[in-house]
Scaffold this active site. Structure first.
Site, PDB file in Angstrom:
ATOM      1  N   CYS A   2       0.852  -1.177   0.000  1.00 46.31           N
ATOM      2  CA  CYS A   2       0.000   0.000   0.000  1.00 46.31           C
ATOM      3  C   CYS A   2       0.891   1.231   0.000  1.00 46.31           C
ATOM      4  CB  CYS A   2      -0.928   0.110   1.205  1.00 46.31           C
ATOM      5  SG  CYS A   2      -2.100  -1.232   1.352  1.00 46.31           S
ATOM      6  N   ARG A  28       3.730  -0.098  -5.000  1.00 50.88           N
ATOM      7  CA  ARG A  28       3.532  -0.732  -3.699  1.00 50.88           C
ATOM      8  C   ARG A  28       2.230  -1.521  -3.617  1.00 50.88           C
ATOM      9  NH1 ARG A  28       6.805   1.371   0.093  1.00 50.88           N
ATOM     10  NH2 ARG A  28       5.394   0.719   1.737  1.00 50.88           N
ATOM     11  N   TRP A  75      -2.877  -2.627  -1.628  1.00 55.58           N
ATOM     12  CA  TRP A  75      -2.558  -4.033  -1.899  1.00 55.58           C
ATOM     13  C   TRP A  75      -3.235  -4.783  -0.766  1.00 55.58           C
ATOM     14  CZ3 TRP A  75      -0.190  -8.195   0.487  1.00 55.58           C
ATOM     15  CH2 TRP A  75       0.177  -9.258  -0.351  1.00 55.58           C
ATOM     16  N   ASN A 101      -1.123   1.761   5.781  1.00 58.40           N
ATOM     17  CA  ASN A 101      -0.280   0.719   5.184  1.00 58.40           C
ATOM     18  C   ASN A 101       0.235  -0.114   6.358  1.00 58.40           C
ATOM     19  OD1 ASN A 101       3.182   0.845   4.078  1.00 58.40           O
ATOM     20  ND2 ASN A 101       1.744  -0.810   3.902  1.00 58.40           N
ATOM     21  N   GLY A 102      -0.051  -1.416   6.320  1.00 54.49           N
ATOM     22  CA  GLY A 102       0.388  -2.271   7.422  1.00 54.49           C
ATOM     23  C   GLY A 102      -0.720  -3.230   7.824  1.00 54.49           C
ATOM     24  N   GLU A 479      17.122 -16.520 -10.217  1.00 52.79           N
ATOM     25  CA  GLU A 479      16.709 -15.139 -10.464  1.00 52.79           C
ATOM     26  C   GLU A 479      16.011 -15.030 -11.833  1.00 52.79           C
ATOM     27  OE1 GLU A 479      16.194 -12.763  -8.684  1.00 52.79           O
ATOM     28  OE2 GLU A 479      16.199 -10.996  -9.942  1.00 52.79           O
ATOM     29  N   LYS A 483      12.079 -13.772 -12.415  1.00 50.09           N
ATOM     30  CA  LYS A 483      11.624 -12.709 -13.326  1.00 50.09           C
ATOM     31  C   LYS A 483      10.475 -13.221 -14.187  1.00 50.09           C
ATOM     32  CE  LYS A 483      13.583 -10.808 -11.322  1.00 50.09           C
ATOM     33  NZ  LYS A 483      13.324  -9.934 -10.257  1.00 50.09           N
ATOM     34  N   GLU A 486       7.280 -13.759 -12.089  1.00 45.89           N
ATOM     35  CA  GLU A 486       6.697 -12.502 -11.603  1.00 45.89           C
ATOM     36  C   GLU A 486       5.901 -11.778 -12.670  1.00 45.89           C
ATOM     37  OE1 GLU A 486       9.497 -10.416  -8.287  1.00 45.89           O
ATOM     38  OE2 GLU A 486      10.448 -10.767 -10.199  1.00 45.89           O
ATOM     39  N   HIS A 502      17.098 -35.512  -9.889  1.00 49.62           N
ATOM     40  CA  HIS A 502      16.395 -36.040  -8.718  1.00 49.62           C
ATOM     41  C   HIS A 502      14.933 -35.585  -8.693  1.00 49.62           C
ATOM     42  CE1 HIS A 502      20.128 -37.602  -7.159  1.00 49.62           C
ATOM     43  NE2 HIS A 502      20.691 -36.422  -7.345  1.00 49.62           N
ATOM     44  N   LYS A 602       5.995  -4.159  -4.758  1.00 58.07           N
ATOM     45  CA  LYS A 602       7.434  -3.919  -4.697  1.00 58.07           C
ATOM     46  C   LYS A 602       7.975  -4.144  -3.292  1.00 58.07           C
ATOM     47  CE  LYS A 602      11.281  -2.322  -6.379  1.00 58.07           C
ATOM     48  NZ  LYS A 602      11.932  -3.362  -7.179  1.00 58.07           N
TER      49      LYS A 602
HETATM   50  C1  G6P Z   1       8.894  -8.234  -3.139  1.00 58.39           C
HETATM   51  C2  G6P Z   1       9.281  -7.679  -4.493  1.00 58.39           C
HETATM   52  C3  G6P Z   1      10.570  -8.338  -4.968  1.00 58.39           C
HETATM   53  C4  G6P Z   1      11.666  -8.170  -3.939  1.00 58.39           C
HETATM   54  C5  G6P Z   1      11.228  -8.693  -2.567  1.00 58.39           C
HETATM   55  C6  G6P Z   1      12.233  -8.337  -1.474  1.00 58.39           C
HETATM   56  O1  G6P Z   1       8.538  -9.557  -3.264  1.00 58.39           O
HETATM   57  O2  G6P Z   1       8.247  -7.896  -5.423  1.00 58.39           O
HETATM   58  O3  G6P Z   1      10.975  -7.734  -6.187  1.00 58.39           O
HETATM   59  O4  G6P Z   1      12.812  -8.843  -4.357  1.00 58.39           O
HETATM   60  O5  G6P Z   1       9.988  -8.097  -2.194  1.00 58.39           O
HETATM   61  O6  G6P Z   1      12.327  -6.945  -1.368  1.00 58.39           O
HETATM   62  P1  G6P Z   1      13.521  -6.192  -0.670  1.00 58.39           P
HETATM   63  O7  G6P Z   1      13.114  -4.754  -0.691  1.00 58.39           O
HETATM   64  O8  G6P Z   1      13.623  -6.726   0.729  1.00 58.39           O
HETATM   65  O9  G6P Z   1      14.751  -6.458  -1.445  1.00 58.39           O
END
Ligand code: G6P
Length: 607
Positions: A2, A28, A75, A101-102, A479, A483, A486, A502, A602
């Protein structure tokens, strides 16, 4: 999650700035949006489910009037994303509006108590108890600020809130506990927001509110108090060093693409770390009897890559741990001899902060690697270092990964020197390679966009991908998979390639795309074996390998060529780049918005 934004302006309508602020915070969360403003003593609220661009048109936000207001982009945590649950929420009389937010953990018991006192609730959110609590506290002729202070003392959980009331229409009361909030002051007004980019168009002068603090914003400025005892706190404004351009899309269609292309620059910044911080962190790492690298999402993958680099370069064993599992797994053993290096772009991820809070309580040494000056992580760490990659807005982290791995590499190199684990020649050679990293990435970006577009067109119809790598490349593979998941919602697996026999191999059918990360180095011969295993089961092989690597090229269906001379230990940085681009191109081809993937945010500031 949020985003919250508020402003009190000396002159002019606030609605444009509120909308712009929300827009900049949409990374956010973006399932609902709402605005509250006071105009001629009347509180007006417009809110609904959907993104700002749609809701704003539908509800005609631009027609709202007033020079004071608050805005929220949501969110969902408690209650589905619909109009009723969208913020702002109000008290019984519609005179106090709150955005939040929280997560309020004790909202059920507070709600029950308030219902018994005659309050009625309309939403399923935890937030709605806050305006009702404030309303209750204001009954005894208490002002908005003090009523909010009292209400906050009853809350358990995390919050960043902004409160606006027609009863005192000249101010916004805001507060934070475990969710971020920053204040800003310009000639024309005072602001609060979840993050700096929302207020950066109006000022570069900010104050970071800390846990358990409340602030009252008026046109003249701000006053800060401690929630627990109402004590006044004096804190000066700080100047934000980066300019707005850095947080805007410029000519790029998406933030994600812009941030991918910014990597040569962010990596150059990442090479200019401040000596004293490197020194301090390295000293602490050296002293720890056990060292944990803790992170979530992309930051967790940086930790995995970092664990290989620390081991191979500095002979330091580290344990990479997913933040959300840390307390359960190591909570009862972590102690005074443990060092935790928490890695978090935002410095606000709930699970990461929870892991380090627990560790601090048990007298462990907490260190931080983050992108966000003033974040909670910087405040609770014994020492911290900034990854220097500038604002990252795209939900899928890109420059975060490459910058974090670059910083971890430099820490490992310094540690190797401190511990006498490398010769001067080896140190010089690795240092020279580190300096080449930004140039390699630049080169990859220049030449691989078109080939990757064609690759994306070829594989657009595939419904499952497998990502494999050996050694440190298993982190790159993870990673790359993240991507893809996501932003394209494509089911995908990522494994250390040796483990693929395995289990994962059972799902390979004729044509299943398998992405192999194959830098030159210790794992090269073994990865060829893994490719052959998959090929024998009919997989189509996409390899990221050094250009001219005829062994890999000969057994792959498609290859993406990387510059020569990249050492395996640094390979996650350049080798992640084509994987970022591949996910991006696939998302765009499928008509998806890579900056706003469904269900994600994010910054995850809730449990
Ligand atoms: C969320 C975001 C990711 C990020 C993760 C950790 O899941 O969508 O992109 O890697 O949080 O965030 P941070 O700010 O702790 O790196």
């Amino acid at each position: 999650m949020c985003g919250i934004f508020g402003c009190v302006l000396l002159k002019g309508s606030a609605v444009e700035q509120i909308q712009d602020g929300i827009k900049r915070l949409e990374y956010r969360g973006y399932d609902s949006v709402g605005i509250a403003m006071v105009d001629h003593g009347v509180l007006q609220i417009r809110k609904d489910a959907g993104k700002l661009s749609d809701v704003s048109k539908r509800l005609k936000f631009s027609e709202m009037r007033g020079s004071i207001g608050i805005g929220h982009t949501r969110w969902a945590t408690h209650g589905a994303p619909n109009m009723i649950n969208a913020h702002p929420h109000t008290d019984s009389n519609g005179r106090i509006a709150v955005i939040h937010n929280g997560v309020i953990e004790n909202f059920m018991e507070l709600k029950k108590e308030l219902i018994e006192k005659g309050h009625s609730f309309v939403s399923r959110t935890d937030t709605e108890v806050i305006p009702h609590l404030i309303e209750e506290e204001m009954k005894g002729d208490v002002g908005l600020r003090d009523a909010t202070l009292r209400a906050l003392r009853r809350l358990k959980g995390s919050y960043a809130i902004a409160v606006l009331s027609s009863l005192e229409p000249d101010k916004i009361v805001c507060a934070r506990h475990e969710s971020p909030l920053v204040l800003g002051v310009s000639k024309n007004g005072t602001y609060c927001a979840s993050d700096v980019p929302a207020i950066r168009p109006y000022t570069n002068k900010v104050v970071y509110l800390r846990n358990g603090e409340l602030a009252v914003l008026t046109v003249g400025g701000y006053e800060i108090m401690r929630v627990s005892d109402g004590a006044e706190i004096s804190r000066d404004l700080e100047e934000v060093s980066w300019d707005l351009e850095m947080a805007e899309k410029q000519e790029y269609p998406h933030y994600m693409l812009k941030e991918i292309y910014e990597q040569p620059t962010s990596l150059r910044y990442g090479l200019r770390l401040q000596e004293k911080y490197v020194e301090l962190i390295t000293t602490f790492l050296d002293r720890g009897k056990e060292v944990f690298l803790v992170g979530a999402g992309t930051s967790q993958h940086s930790c995995i890559a970092g664990s290989y680099i620390f081991a191979k370069l500095a002979r330091l064993t580290t344990y990479p741990v997913v933040s959300s599992e840390f307390v359960e797994r190591y909570g009862s053993t972590v102690g005074i001899d443990s060092t935790i290096l928490a890695v978090s772009q935002s410095g606000e991820t709930y699970d990461t902060l929870k892991a380090i809070d627990h560790s601090r309580m048990r007298a462990a040494t907490v260190l931080g690697l983050t992108n966000t000056v003033g974040s909670t992580l910087t405040r609770v760490s014994r020492a911290y270092i900034i990854q220097q990659s500038g604002p990252e807005i795209g939900v899928a982290a890109t420059k975060t990964f490459t910058s974090q791995v670059l910083v971890l590499s430099q820490l490992a190199l310094r540690l190797a020197r401190l511990r006498g684990k490398l010769s001067q020649d080896e140190i010089d050679e690795f240092e020279a390679k580190l300096k080449k990293v930004p140039g390699w990435v630049e080169n990859i970006l220049e030449r691989s966009r078109e080939p990757i577009k064609s690759l994306a067109e070829k594989y657009i119809g595939d419904k499952l991908f497998i990502f494999l790598g050996r050694g440190i490349s298993s982190a790159t593979a993870m990673e790359g998979r993240l991507k893809l998941l996501e932003i394209t919602y494509t089911p995908a697996l990522a494994y250390p390639a040796g483990e693929s026999k395995h289990g994962p191999i059972s799902i390979v059918e004729k044509g299943t795309p398998c992405v192999f990360v194959c830098p030159r180095g210790d794992t090269h011969a073994e990865i060829i074996g893994s490719i052959m295993e998959m090929k024998a089961r009919g997989a189509r092989i996409i390899s990221i390998c050094e250009e001219g690597d005829s062994e890999i090229e000969g057994i792959s269906d498609d290859t993406i060529g990387m510059p020569k001379g990249i050492p395996e230990l640094l390979s996650p940085i350049p080798y992640a780049v084509p994987l970022q681009l591949l996910a991006y191109e696939l998302a765009v081809l499928r008509g998806l918005d890579p900056d706003m993937p469904r269900n994600l945010a994010k910054s995850v500031t809730v449990p």
